[in-house]
Design a protein around this motif. Structure first.
Motif, PDB file in Angstrom:
ATOM      1  N   ALA A 150      -2.994   2.860 -33.750  1.00  0.00           N
ATOM      2  CA  ALA A 150      -3.555   3.543 -32.589  1.00  0.00           C
ATOM      3  C   ALA A 150      -3.291   5.038 -32.687  1.00  0.00           C
ATOM      4  CB  ALA A 150      -2.942   2.981 -31.310  1.00  0.00           C
ATOM      5  N   ASP A 151      -4.082   5.804 -31.972  1.00  0.00           N
ATOM      6  CA  ASP A 151      -3.874   7.252 -31.935  1.00  0.00           C
ATOM      7  C   ASP A 151      -3.000   7.667 -30.759  1.00  0.00           C
ATOM      8  OD1 ASP A 151      -5.750   6.627 -29.983  1.00  0.00           O
ATOM      9  OD2 ASP A 151      -6.934   8.429 -30.294  1.00  0.00           O
ATOM     10  N   GLN A 152      -2.807   6.760 -29.833  1.00  0.00           N
ATOM     11  CA  GLN A 152      -1.987   7.071 -28.653  1.00  0.00           C
ATOM     12  C   GLN A 152      -1.541   5.770 -28.015  1.00  0.00           C
ATOM     13  OE1 GLN A 152      -5.019   9.195 -26.536  1.00  0.00           O
ATOM     14  NE2 GLN A 152      -5.452   7.461 -25.225  1.00  0.00           N
ATOM     15  N   ILE A 187       3.116   3.108 -30.145  1.00  0.00           N
ATOM     16  CA  ILE A 187       1.773   2.665 -30.504  1.00  0.00           C
ATOM     17  C   ILE A 187       1.862   1.495 -31.480  1.00  0.00           C
ATOM     18  CG2 ILE A 187       0.716   4.918 -30.120  1.00  0.00           C
ATOM     19  CD1 ILE A 187       0.715   5.287 -33.198  1.00  0.00           C
ATOM     20  N   GLN A 206       3.638   7.892 -37.318  1.00  0.00           N
ATOM     21  CA  GLN A 206       2.422   8.073 -38.102  1.00  0.00           C
ATOM     22  C   GLN A 206       2.724   8.875 -39.368  1.00  0.00           C
ATOM     23  OE1 GLN A 206      -0.079   9.781 -35.061  1.00  0.00           O
ATOM     24  NE2 GLN A 206      -0.921   7.801 -34.509  1.00  0.00           N
ATOM     25  N   HIS A 229       4.933   7.548 -27.134  1.00  0.00           N
ATOM     26  CA  HIS A 229       4.617   7.457 -28.566  1.00  0.00           C
ATOM     27  C   HIS A 229       4.670   6.032 -29.076  1.00  0.00           C
ATOM     28  CE1 HIS A 229       4.531  11.783 -29.307  1.00  0.00           C
ATOM     29  NE2 HIS A 229       5.451  11.842 -28.363  1.00  0.00           N
ATOM     30  N   HIS A 232     -10.299   2.716 -24.335  1.00  0.00           N
ATOM     31  CA  HIS A 232     -10.133   3.907 -23.495  1.00  0.00           C
ATOM     32  C   HIS A 232     -10.991   3.737 -22.246  1.00  0.00           C
ATOM     33  CE1 HIS A 232      -8.889   5.449 -27.451  1.00  0.00           C
ATOM     34  NE2 HIS A 232      -8.153   6.305 -26.767  1.00  0.00           N
TER      35      HIS A 232
END
Length: 168
Positions: free
Chosen positions: A59-61, A77, A98, A75, A4
């Protein structure tokens, strides 16, 4: 280190791509994270639990460097499954969610008890699309396109408008 912004690195040895551009700074942190995951998995083997563990890393994003202009692109990822019985080196480009993690764990462990999930196991055959959530929107994304719905209105079993689930 983090993938990030501002893309910090624990040392200059990880900066193999020329620093200064946001994309290269990101790529350098991905290189470090890849190395770190390799170290983690190696140490899991040395500690003796690697052969008894399913590792699910996702990943979260999405990254800022993919097709973020489209709703499905936001979306996109990566996910990594590592464990006994999981083929190595296989890249699956099918759409998943997810929401598929829980059914995958249940399937992998061979549990035959009931469970509630909108997702489905990533192991074996599955639908070519996935259900995603984006704020108040639900999306069904597949290889041929996508559809979204805000769930504000729905139909009852007879095809008549049932009720407002929420109002703004």
């Amino acid at each position: 280190s983090s993938t990030h912004q501002p893309y910090p690195l624990p040392g200059e040895q990880w900066a193999v791509f020329p620093p200064g551009s946001e994309e290269n700074d990101f790529r350098n942190t991905v290189r470090y994270v890849d190395w770190s995951l390799g170290q983690f998995l190696r140490m899991a083997g040395e500690a003796g639990y690697y052969d008894d563990t399913l590792f699910i890393i996702l990943a979260d994003q999405t990254s800022a460097f993919v097709d973020a202009a489209s709703l499905p692109g936001r979306h996109w990822i990566p996910a990594l499954l590592v464990g006994p019985g999981i083929p190595e080196g296989v890249v699956d480009t099918d759409v998943a969610s997810q929401m598929d993690v829980l059914p995958t764990i249940v399937d992998y462990l061979g549990w035959r008890s009931s469970h509630a999930s909108f997702g489905e196991s990533l192991l074996g055959s599955r639908r070519p699309d996935a259900l995603l959530k984006n704020g108040d929107l639900m999306l069904r994304v597949g290889p041929g396109g996508w559809i979204s719905h805000d769930l504000a209105r729905r139909l009852d079993g007879a095809g008549s408008e049932a009720c407002l689930l929420y109002t703004s």
